[in-house]
Design a protein around this motif. Structure first.
Motif, PDB file in Angstrom:
ATOM      1  N   THR A  97     -11.021  -7.586  -6.663  1.00  0.00           N
ATOM      2  CA  THR A  97     -11.587  -6.946  -7.848  1.00  0.00           C
ATOM      3  C   THR A  97     -11.918  -5.470  -7.617  1.00  0.00           C
ATOM      4  OG1 THR A  97     -13.496  -6.966  -9.301  1.00  0.00           O
ATOM      5  CG2 THR A  97     -13.794  -7.980  -7.175  1.00  0.00           C
ATOM      6  N   ARG A  98     -12.178  -5.097  -6.361  1.00  0.00           N
ATOM      7  CA  ARG A  98     -12.560  -3.708  -6.110  1.00  0.00           C
ATOM      8  C   ARG A  98     -11.409  -2.717  -6.337  1.00  0.00           C
ATOM      9  NH1 ARG A  98     -13.761  -4.303   0.086  1.00  0.00           N
ATOM     10  NH2 ARG A  98     -13.520  -6.474  -0.447  1.00  0.00           N
ATOM     11  N   TYR A  99     -10.184  -3.228  -6.370  1.00  0.00           N
ATOM     12  CA  TYR A  99      -9.057  -2.321  -6.608  1.00  0.00           C
ATOM     13  C   TYR A  99      -8.752  -2.151  -8.093  1.00  0.00           C
ATOM     14  CZ  TYR A  99      -8.316  -3.867  -1.823  1.00  0.00           C
ATOM     15  OH  TYR A  99      -8.487  -4.202  -0.522  1.00  0.00           O
ATOM     16  N   ILE A 248      -3.648  -5.946   4.073  1.00  0.00           N
ATOM     17  CA  ILE A 248      -4.837  -5.618   4.852  1.00  0.00           C
ATOM     18  C   ILE A 248      -5.071  -6.660   5.945  1.00  0.00           C
ATOM     19  CG2 ILE A 248      -7.371  -5.596   4.674  1.00  0.00           C
ATOM     20  CD1 ILE A 248      -6.899  -4.015   2.015  1.00  0.00           C
ATOM     21  N   GLN A 445     -15.420  -8.381   6.146  1.00  0.00           N
ATOM     22  CA  GLN A 445     -14.716  -7.242   5.573  1.00  0.00           C
ATOM     23  C   GLN A 445     -15.569  -6.562   4.517  1.00  0.00           C
ATOM     24  OE1 GLN A 445     -11.466  -5.990   6.268  1.00  0.00           O
ATOM     25  NE2 GLN A 445     -12.384  -4.387   5.040  1.00  0.00           N
ATOM     26  N   GLN A 448     -18.375  -4.675   5.951  1.00  0.00           N
ATOM     27  CA  GLN A 448     -17.856  -3.461   6.579  1.00  0.00           C
ATOM     28  C   GLN A 448     -17.620  -2.377   5.528  1.00  0.00           C
ATOM     29  OE1 GLN A 448     -14.500  -4.531   8.947  1.00  0.00           O
ATOM     30  NE2 GLN A 448     -14.089  -2.450   9.519  1.00  0.00           N
ATOM     31  N   ASP A 449     -17.022  -2.797   4.426  1.00  0.00           N
ATOM     32  CA  ASP A 449     -16.687  -1.827   3.390  1.00  0.00           C
ATOM     33  C   ASP A 449     -17.922  -1.209   2.757  1.00  0.00           C
ATOM     34  OD1 ASP A 449     -14.107  -2.347   3.811  1.00  0.00           O
ATOM     35  OD2 ASP A 449     -13.879  -3.729   2.141  1.00  0.00           O
ATOM     36  N   MET A 451     -20.597  -0.393   4.228  1.00  0.00           N
ATOM     37  CA  MET A 451     -21.339   0.493   5.115  1.00  0.00           C
ATOM     38  C   MET A 451     -21.165   1.949   4.716  1.00  0.00           C
ATOM     39  SD  MET A 451     -21.185  -1.285   8.848  1.00  0.00           S
ATOM     40  CE  MET A 451     -19.891  -0.251   9.336  1.00  0.00           C
TER      41      MET A 451
ATOM     42  N   ILE B  53      -4.791  -2.818  10.178  1.00  0.00           N
ATOM     43  CA  ILE B  53      -5.101  -4.172   9.716  1.00  0.00           C
ATOM     44  C   ILE B  53      -6.593  -4.210   9.430  1.00  0.00           C
ATOM     45  CG2 ILE B  53      -5.406  -6.566  10.463  1.00  0.00           C
ATOM     46  CD1 ILE B  53      -2.781  -6.450  11.828  1.00  0.00           C
ATOM     47  N   GLY B  54      -6.923  -4.729   8.290  1.00  0.00           N
ATOM     48  CA  GLY B  54      -8.321  -5.040   8.039  1.00  0.00           C
ATOM     49  C   GLY B  54      -9.175  -3.906   7.499  1.00  0.00           C
ATOM     50  N   PHE B  57     -11.071  -0.333   2.404  1.00  0.00           N
ATOM     51  CA  PHE B  57     -11.391   1.081   2.303  1.00  0.00           C
ATOM     52  C   PHE B  57     -12.749   1.354   2.903  1.00  0.00           C
ATOM     53  CE2 PHE B  57     -14.027   0.301  -1.265  1.00  0.00           C
ATOM     54  CZ  PHE B  57     -13.303  -0.287  -2.289  1.00  0.00           C
ATOM     55  N   TRP B  74      -9.060   5.151   0.848  1.00  0.00           N
ATOM     56  CA  TRP B  74      -8.130   4.025   0.882  1.00  0.00           C
ATOM     57  C   TRP B  74      -7.086   4.257   1.966  1.00  0.00           C
ATOM     58  CZ3 TRP B  74      -6.714   0.873  -3.929  1.00  0.00           C
ATOM     59  CH2 TRP B  74      -7.807   0.784  -4.792  1.00  0.00           C
ATOM     60  N   ALA B  77      -2.858   0.272   4.514  1.00  0.00           N
ATOM     61  CA  ALA B  77      -2.741  -1.120   4.959  1.00  0.00           C
ATOM     62  C   ALA B  77      -1.340  -1.413   5.506  1.00  0.00           C
ATOM     63  CB  ALA B  77      -3.092  -2.097   3.833  1.00  0.00           C
ATOM     64  N   MET B  88      -0.392   1.195  -7.268  1.00  0.00           N
ATOM     65  CA  MET B  88      -1.825   1.125  -7.551  1.00  0.00           C
ATOM     66  C   MET B  88      -2.636   1.863  -6.497  1.00  0.00           C
ATOM     67  SD  MET B  88      -3.557  -2.438  -6.250  1.00  0.00           S
ATOM     68  CE  MET B  88      -4.481  -2.409  -7.698  1.00  0.00           C
ATOM     69  N   ARG B 199     -15.609  -2.580 -13.080  1.00  0.00           N
ATOM     70  CA  ARG B 199     -15.207  -3.483 -12.017  1.00  0.00           C
ATOM     71  C   ARG B 199     -15.964  -4.785 -12.180  1.00  0.00           C
ATOM     72  NH1 ARG B 199     -14.627   0.112  -6.590  1.00  0.00           N
ATOM     73  NH2 ARG B 199     -12.729   1.170  -7.256  1.00  0.00           N
ATOM     74  N   LEU B 200     -15.370  -5.844 -11.701  1.00  0.00           N
ATOM     75  CA  LEU B 200     -16.021  -7.138 -11.810  1.00  0.00           C
ATOM     76  C   LEU B 200     -16.706  -7.450 -10.497  1.00  0.00           C
ATOM     77  CD1 LEU B 200     -13.098  -9.218 -13.249  1.00  0.00           C
ATOM     78  CD2 LEU B 200     -14.869  -7.987 -14.485  1.00  0.00           C
TER      79      LEU B 200
END
Lengths: 451, 213
Positions: A97-99, A248, A445, A448-449, A451, B53-54, B57, B74, B77, B88, B199-200
């Protein structure tokens, strides 16, 4: 490409991308390929507008008066997202959803044949009281039905009003509340979103759950006028979002790959996928029906008319987005006709333009004529693109072959059946059902995001 | 409430305004995109950084006078590896850093392709910076500073040579971008995106009070 993967996913439609994402998150080594050079397969949003003209073989260039081509992101299938449905659960669970950014669809309308007009499906009590959809006495009966549905709990007999959930059909429930045929059409087709009449002889429980989903979705945002959400830049953002999730977590992406032929051993078990003379090895394949035609069967046809308008649809209070449902009974059909309208405000058209997609399940050998009741509601049309698509489903999805095939996108107006397909395939591939409880890796994840 | 849903004022930073921007990194594999971000956000450098990886953003803030600029960065990835980067990714981006490796001429050519792609597809007023990374390896240099600078000037790009390894110009390039970005009251979103969506997440559902405008 010469590497070995746990799973190779073929096709980047929404179903495949969600599965790819969930598999990568689940620690599987995933290779995801598509024959097209764009993401989304059947659920892509095409851009620029020239691509739509090319796809429908109507020349190489869109006419100038339709504005800048790259302002357009044209959906190939018309669907909205139920705000409290399974896709939103998946979006939130995975963090995809964040994208994305969403807008609420401004209204849902239902067509009444007797009056040859569309009426707003009430979205709150005030609208329900003032609607001209039904007469005053009928409104009271309908209200009683809605109160019953709200209160119904299949585990609490006190809420059953003497209707046994195990035995009662929806038809019997309608009879108990004395609602007339018109009200049944509104409840069954505009709230429960059934596309034909089969539901009337099925258990009332599913009906009740669907209506509840509708009402819960309506209250997702304050001031919602419909239960639907739509992503900015078009539905094609959804597969891209889940593809990013997969990447990811280590998924490898290759577009524009020729062939993509599934390779089997002598026992019919998948061993890999061939493209351009190279074979990538894998234990399992997930694909859309176009990649495994020999293992699918045709289940019917859908007709869709993409219509570019330079005005809102009449009698929708100039809504920038809307859904219109034409219940089958109102036009003497066996399947409903849907119209979904989105516009420049969703970044899918250039300023001032609207995209209305009319669709239904094909019943005759003149499908274009079947859409007429919908097309008439639109007024003047700048450009119309018609597609008739065969729908497929797998003959077998087997652990034995290791090939798992998704279903074509059906004529429903939302993604609930698509999500059922995703969860079904997930369970078969992983050997256990998908768990919506928080996933450890996703949670890390997300922390982490933040932070 | 920020229209992108994420911006929250850190405690004690009530004065001044906060603007949030989406920044994307583009460039050939292994030019050091992730390393630049890691250096900027966490001050770290790993000689053998794994392929991305991982990292969905990351965010980092830069302070300019009375404004706090929050970058939502961003990473690709790894989707650029087989030229499969989803559109996107750079959609709605207000800033981009296009990275090449000064020891590899091909990566500079690829960077030019990305600049063209951004000029064609991204928001018209996107701020683009060109970063010639691995400047610590100047003894193996294949792309001349002047060549890149000339190209940047022609295309109105910010330009710096950087080193994620030594941290040279890493903060500076982000700071230069922050200075160049338009900062309006509503967080850098208005102007380019007059009618953003929402955003949801669990917070914006009606049970907690919706925010759908």
């Amino acid at each position: 490409m010469d590497e070995e993967y746990d799973i190779i996913v073929l096709g980047t439609g929404l179903t495949e991308c969600v599965l790819s994402g969930l598999m990568s998150v689940g620690g599987r080594k995933v290779l995801h390929m598509d024959r097209n050079k764009y993401y989304g397969g059947e659920s892509a949003s095409l851009t620029p507008l020239d691509e739509v003209y090319k796809l429908y073989k109507m020349g190489d260039k869109a006419p100038e008066h339709l504005g800048r081509g790259r302002d357009w992101n044209v959906d190939l299938i018309p669907k909205f997202i139920m705000a409290r449905g399974k896709l939103v659960k998946l979006l939130i669970h995975t963090g995809v959803t964040r994208y994305l950014e969403f807008k609420s669809i401004e209204g849902s309308y239902v067509y009444k044949g007797q009056k040859d007009a569309i009426y707003k499906v009430p979205s709150d009590e005030k609208e329900a009281l003032s609607t001209s959809l039904m007469g005053i006495f009928e409104k009271r009966r309908f209200r009683n039905l809605v109160v019953f549905i709200h209160g119904f709990d299949k585990n609490d007999p006190r809420t059953w009003k003497e209707l046994d959930p195990q035995k009662t059909t929806t038809k019997e429930m309608f009879e108990k509340f004395g609602v007339d045929a018109n009200t049944q059409d509104i409840a069954g087709h505009a709230l429960a979103l059934y596309r034909n009449e089969d539901y009337k002889n099925a258990s009332m429980v599913e009906f009740i759950e669907r209506v509840k989903l509708y009402f819960e979705s309506l209250t997702f945002f304050r001031d919602s006028k419909s239960p639907y959400l739509y992503p900015l830049y078009g539905l094609g953002e959804l597969p891209q979002g889940f593809a990013r999730l997969s990447a990811i977590y280590g998924g490898t992406y290759m577009l524009d790959k020729e062939g993509c032929n599934i390779v089997y051993d002598d026992d019919g078990k998948v061993i890999g996928v061939e493209s351009g003379g190279e074979v990538a090895k894998c234990k399992q394949v997930i694909c859309d029906p176009s990649y495994a035609a020999d293992k699918t069967k045709k289940t019917g046809q859908v007709i869709r008319a993409l219509c570019i308008l330079n005005h809102p649809v009449a009698n929708t209070k100039d809504a920038l987005s809307t859904q219109i449902i034409i219940p089958q009974n109102q036009v003497n059909r066996r399947h409903d006709i849907y119209v979904s309208v989105v516009s420049y405000t969703h970044q899918i058209a250039s300023k001032g333009f609207y995209l209305a997609i009319c669709s239904t399940t094909v019943e005759t050998d003149n499908p274009e004529k079947e859409l007429e009741p919908a097309i008439r509601l639109l007024g003047s049309i700048e450009q119309k693109f018609i597609t008739i698509k065969d729908m497929y489903e797998p003959v077998e999805n087997s652990e034995k072959s290791g090939v798992f095939i998704s279903k074509s996108y059906d004529a429903t107006s939302h993604f609930e059946t698509t999500c059922d397909d995703v969860l079904d395939i997930y369970a078969k591939v992983m050997g256990e059902p998908f768990d919506f409880k928080k996933d450890e890796r996703l949670e890390q994840q997300q922390q982490q995001d933040e932070m | 409430m920020s229209q992108r849903g994420g911006a929250q004022r850190p405690n004690g930073a009530a004065q001044g305004k906060i603007c949030q921007f989406k920044l994307v990194l583009l460039g050939e594999s292994a030019v050091g995109k992730s390393s630049l971000v890691l250096r900027f956000v966490k001050g770290q450098f790993h000689e053998y950084q794994e392929s991305t990886i991982g990292a969905a953003f990351l965010t980092q803030t830069v302070c300019l006078d009375d404004t706090t600029v929050k970058f939502e960065i961003w990473d690709t990835a790894g989707q650029e590896r087989y030229h499969s980067l989803a559109p996107m990714y750079y959609r709605g981006a207000q800033a981009a850093i296009v990275v090449y490796d000064i020891t590899n001429q091909d990566t500079f050519g690829r960077a030019k392709t990305w600049v063209k792609e951004l000029q064609r597809q991204a928001s018209p007023n996107i701020v683009i910076a060109l970063a010639g990374n691995k400047a610590d390896l100047s003894n193996k240099r294949m792309v001349e500073y002047e060549e890149a600078q000339g190209y940047a000037e022609e295309n109105s790009l910010l330009f710096m040579e950087t080193s994620a390894k030594t941290a040279m110009n890493v903060n500076d390039i982000f700071l230069a971008i922050a200075k160049k970005l338009p900062k309006s009251d509503s967080g850098g979103q208005s102007g380019q995106r007059p009618q953003p969506g929402v955003r949801l997440n669990e917070q914006n559902q009606a049970s907690e009070g919706g925010c759908c405008k």
